[in-house]
Write a protein that holds these residues in place. Structure first.
Motif, mmCIF file in Angstrom:
data_model
loop_
_atom_site.group_PDB
_atom_site.id
_atom_site.type_symbol
_atom_site.label_atom_id
_atom_site.label_comp_id
_atom_site.label_asym_id
_atom_site.label_seq_id
_atom_site.Cartn_x
_atom_site.Cartn_y
_atom_site.Cartn_z
ATOM 1 N N PHE A 42 0.843 -1.196 0.000
ATOM 2 C CA PHE A 42 0.000 0.000 0.000
ATOM 3 C C PHE A 42 0.879 1.247 0.000
ATOM 4 O O PHE A 42 0.668 2.172 -0.784
ATOM 5 C CB PHE A 42 -0.946 -0.030 1.207
ATOM 6 C CG PHE A 42 -1.704 1.240 1.463
ATOM 7 C CD1 PHE A 42 -2.313 1.942 0.438
ATOM 8 C CD2 PHE A 42 -1.825 1.739 2.753
ATOM 9 C CE1 PHE A 42 -3.032 3.113 0.677
ATOM 10 C CE2 PHE A 42 -2.535 2.900 3.010
ATOM 11 C CZ PHE A 42 -3.141 3.594 1.970
ATOM 12 N N ALA A 43 1.887 1.269 0.873
ATOM 13 C CA ALA A 43 2.786 2.424 0.952
ATOM 14 C C ALA A 43 3.505 2.649 -0.378
ATOM 15 O O ALA A 43 3.597 3.789 -0.857
ATOM 16 C CB ALA A 43 3.797 2.228 2.082
ATOM 17 N N GLN A 44 3.999 1.583 -0.981
ATOM 18 C CA GLN A 44 4.733 1.700 -2.241
ATOM 19 C C GLN A 44 3.835 2.156 -3.387
ATOM 20 O O GLN A 44 4.278 2.881 -4.268
ATOM 21 C CB GLN A 44 5.394 0.361 -2.589
ATOM 22 C CG GLN A 44 6.499 -0.032 -1.631
ATOM 23 C CD GLN A 44 7.629 0.968 -1.654
ATOM 24 O OE1 GLN A 44 8.247 1.206 -2.674
ATOM 25 N NE2 GLN A 44 7.887 1.590 -0.516
ATOM 26 N N THR A 45 2.581 1.732 -3.373
ATOM 27 C CA THR A 45 1.633 2.111 -4.426
ATOM 28 C C THR A 45 1.163 3.551 -4.242
ATOM 29 O O THR A 45 1.115 4.328 -5.195
ATOM 30 C CB THR A 45 0.408 1.164 -4.416
ATOM 31 O OG1 THR A 45 0.859 -0.180 -4.600
ATOM 32 C CG2 THR A 45 -0.586 1.524 -5.504
ATOM 33 N N ALA A 46 0.806 3.905 -3.016
ATOM 34 C CA ALA A 46 0.246 5.225 -2.738
ATOM 35 C C ALA A 46 1.291 6.335 -2.723
ATOM 36 O O ALA A 46 1.010 7.468 -3.108
ATOM 37 C CB ALA A 46 -0.510 5.204 -1.406
ATOM 38 N N LEU A 47 2.487 6.004 -2.255
ATOM 39 C CA LEU A 47 3.549 7.009 -2.119
ATOM 40 C C LEU A 47 4.854 6.481 -2.729
ATOM 41 O O LEU A 47 5.842 6.281 -2.016
ATOM 42 C CB LEU A 47 3.755 7.345 -0.634
ATOM 43 C CG LEU A 47 2.546 7.903 0.116
ATOM 44 C CD1 LEU A 47 2.840 7.992 1.610
ATOM 45 C CD2 LEU A 47 2.130 9.254 -0.446
ATOM 46 N N PRO A 48 4.871 6.251 -4.030
ATOM 47 C CA PRO A 48 6.078 5.685 -4.645
ATOM 48 C C PRO A 48 7.293 6.591 -4.430
ATOM 49 O O PRO A 48 7.197 7.806 -4.513
ATOM 50 C CB PRO A 48 5.714 5.571 -6.124
ATOM 51 C CG PRO A 48 4.576 6.502 -6.328
ATOM 52 C CD PRO A 48 3.863 6.608 -5.016
ATOM 53 N N GLY A 49 8.405 5.974 -4.101
ATOM 54 C CA GLY A 49 9.639 6.719 -3.908
ATOM 55 C C GLY A 49 9.797 7.355 -2.547
ATOM 56 O O GLY A 49 10.868 7.856 -2.219
ATOM 57 N N GLN A 50 8.752 7.355 -1.733
ATOM 58 C CA GLN A 50 8.860 7.937 -0.395
ATOM 59 C C GLN A 50 9.380 6.873 0.574
ATOM 60 O O GLN A 50 8.990 5.718 0.494
ATOM 61 C CB GLN A 50 7.503 8.460 0.076
ATOM 62 C CG GLN A 50 7.657 9.449 1.212
ATOM 63 C CD GLN A 50 6.363 10.174 1.519
ATOM 64 O OE1 GLN A 50 5.864 10.024 2.609
ATOM 65 N NE2 GLN A 50 5.845 10.935 0.585
ATOM 66 N N VAL A 51 10.242 7.266 1.471
ATOM 67 C CA VAL A 51 10.794 6.323 2.440
ATOM 68 C C VAL A 51 9.965 6.331 3.718
ATOM 69 O O VAL A 51 9.258 7.298 4.013
ATOM 70 C CB VAL A 51 12.275 6.635 2.768
ATOM 71 C CG1 VAL A 51 13.141 6.484 1.530
ATOM 72 C CG2 VAL A 51 12.419 8.018 3.361
ATOM 73 N N GLY A 52 10.073 5.269 4.456
ATOM 74 C CA GLY A 52 9.351 5.166 5.716
ATOM 75 C C GLY A 52 9.914 4.039 6.542
ATOM 76 O O GLY A 52 10.870 3.372 6.151
#
Length: 138
Positions: free
Chosen positions: A74-84
């Motif tokens: 979900f994180a990779q799809t919704a916020l591609p390229g953002q780290v967490g």
């Protein structure tokens, strides 16, 4: 359901919730239909939820609020390229996306979902949904 309402509901969770998994799926472009079948002998009618990915392929709905792998996708799809990142202990989990705040929740998957939603741009229109219960979510 608006994103801020989804965040509020996720924040109050004590355990994973398939209804909210469905809300996240709808936000990402999944669609849901009901398949109605009539048992040949009993003539009893049953219905089953059928989920389709944004690419229109039939699929099981991911367990965003339960499984870290699904929350990560979900994180990779919704916020591609953002780290967490995320962590957990005996009391629950925490997560952070980008420069957003640290989020704590019942488990790290839920915390990551909240962190992602908090970093997504707010949609102008409400997410259309029929998903309110855990029934038929498979």
């Amino acid at each position: 359901m608006k994103q801020n309402e989804l965040i509020k509901r996720l924040t109050s969770l004590k355990e994973p919730n398939r209804g909210l998994d469905g809300e996240i799926g709808l936000l990402l472009g999944y669609t849901r239909s009901l398949k109605v079948e009539i048992h040949p002998k009993s003539k009893k009618e049953t219905s089953k939820a059928i989920w389709h990915t944004p690419a229109k392929k039939e699929s099981k709905l991911p367990y965003y609020t339960k499984l870290m792998n699904d929350a990560y996708k979900f994180a990779q799809t919704a916020l591609p390229g953002q780290v967490g990142g995320f962590s957990w202990d005996s009391k629950g989990g925490s997560a952070r996306m980008g420069k957003g705040p640290y989020i704590t929740a019942a488990n790290p998957a839920i915390a990551l979902c909240i962190a992602v939603l908090g970093n997504m741009p707010e949609k102008e229109e409400e997410i259309e949904t029929e998903v309110e219960t855990d029934a038929g979510m498979e």
